[in-house]
Design a protein around this motif. Structure first.
Motif, mmCIF file in Angstrom:
data_model
loop_
_atom_site.group_PDB
_atom_site.id
_atom_site.type_symbol
_atom_site.label_atom_id
_atom_site.label_comp_id
_atom_site.label_asym_id
_atom_site.label_seq_id
_atom_site.Cartn_x
_atom_site.Cartn_y
_atom_site.Cartn_z
ATOM 1 N N THR A 1 10.764 -12.998 34.548
ATOM 2 C CA THR A 1 9.339 -13.559 34.741
ATOM 3 C C THR A 1 8.420 -13.485 35.768
ATOM 4 O OG1 THR A 1 10.369 -15.649 35.150
ATOM 5 C CG2 THR A 1 10.272 -15.215 32.947
ATOM 6 N N ARG B 1 16.310 -15.764 32.742
ATOM 7 C CA ARG B 1 15.250 -16.779 33.302
ATOM 8 C C ARG B 1 15.900 -18.253 33.187
ATOM 9 N NH1 ARG B 1 10.636 -17.207 28.490
ATOM 10 N NH2 ARG B 1 12.336 -17.575 26.560
ATOM 11 N N SER C 1 6.828 -18.416 31.580
ATOM 12 C CA SER C 1 7.078 -16.929 31.092
ATOM 13 C C SER C 1 5.779 -16.252 31.048
ATOM 14 C CB SER C 1 8.146 -16.839 30.160
ATOM 15 O OG SER C 1 7.688 -17.703 29.034
#
Length: 337
Positions: A11, A33, A41
């Motif tokens: 991200t 993530r 994101s």
């Protein structure tokens, strides 16, 4: 079958550009993530693919580099051909405020991931995101043989991860490489990083939304390149015949003041009327000059940067002006070339 890549820190700025590159090359991409109660994101939302679609090639997984059990399970599940470790606390200034957190996420996190790869026995190639911050105060242009003398907790954490990567390569015969990347920026850079702080403030001052840009020391000189070009260099390192470490840099020296002046000039503004000094942005130690020598990467990988620091400034300022003028549009639509 499509090659399979795992990206930690997908991200972030580099992670989003790398995911784009690998998807364009036909890879199946898996990104790690961290779980958050808020959306984090934005840089990869435009890449989203329905996981129920059999043609989908991008998958996200919640994980943290401090959780070795989770990493081991994911490596078993994904069986990646390539692993790119881009995760960790990446702000030099913040590392002085959070040295322990930086050491754990940026330094020890790489150890945890490498040990998980070794434990699972997955046959993959590993890329570690090393940094020019590991050099510190060194005379002349730095290359792969220059001595390391980090001047920040961030640089020290990166050096820990760097030497661990070398150790796993030599001790366990892993295809593990470190890319020693000098500063590389883009419109996707976080707003607290100095280049994006400058370009965003210039756009807002031009629009009449702000009057001043508050800065710390303007004298440090850096070797600033364009992030999309640097992620291509990462990929090239893992396609080489042998695992070796490489410096990626433009070989140019551009001060923070140069960046400020160029940004304001591009927007038709007088920088001296709008820039103010604030000692809150001063750091306990500051490396005066960092310039890289990427001749090895040019020679062995065929990698050469094309975007100059001057062009980088224009790209970033134009992108922030465009984003401000098109507030309703997704920021990812901002043109970057």
């Amino acid at each position: 079958m499509a090659r399979r890549a795992l990206i930690t820190g997908i991200t972030g700025q580099d992670g989003s550009y790398l995911a784009e590159l690998l998807l364009a090359k036909g890879y199946e991409v898996h990104g790690l993530r961290r779980r958050s109660s808020t959306f984090n994101s934005a840089r990869v939302e435009h890449l989203y693919q329905d996981p129920h679609d059999p043609e989908t090639k991008l998958f996200f997984h919640y994980a943290d580099l401090s959780d070795s059990a989770r990493l081991i399970r994911l490596l078993h599940q994904i069986q990646p051909d390539e692993v790119y470790n881009l995760a960790g606390q990446s702000h030099v200034g913040v590392s002085f405020d959070e040295p322990e957190h930086t050491a754990i996420t940026t330094g020890v996190g790489a150890v945890t991931l490498l040990e998980a790869i070794r434990t699972v026995g997955v046959d993959c190639r590993f890329y570690q995101a090393s940094s020019s911050a590991m050099f510190g105060a060194v005379d002349g242009a730095q290359d792969e043989n220059s001595p390391f003398r980090p001047g920040s907790p961030y640089g020290a954490a990166k050096l820990h991860a760097h030497w661990t990567t070398v150790m796993y390569r030599e001790g366990y015969d892993l295809f593990a490489v470190s890319g020693i990347l000098f500063n590389h920026e883009s419109p996707r850079r976080g707003e607290t990083f100095v280049t994006r702080k400058i370009s965003r403030s210039v756009a807002r001052i031009q629009a009449g939304l702000e009057d001043y840009l508050y800065m710390g020391d303007l004298d440090p000189r850096r070797d600033w390149g364009y992030a999309p070009e640097y992620v291509e260099g990462m990929w090239r390192m893992l396609q080489a015949d042998r695992p070796e470490d490489y410096v990626l840099a433009t070989g140019t020296s551009f001060s923070v003041r140069d960046f400020v002046v160029a940004a304001f000039d591009h927007a038709g503004l007088d920088w001296e009327k709008h820039v103010r000094y604030d000692d809150r942005y001063a750091r306990p130690t500051e490396t005066a000059t960092l310039v890289g020598d990427a001749s090895k990467a040019a020679r062995q990988l065929g990698w050469e940067p094309r975007v100059t620091p001057e062009r980088l400034v224009r790209i970033m300022v134009d992108a922030d002006i465009h984003a401000l003028e098109n507030e309703g549009r997704p920021w990812i639509d901002v043109p970057e070339v």
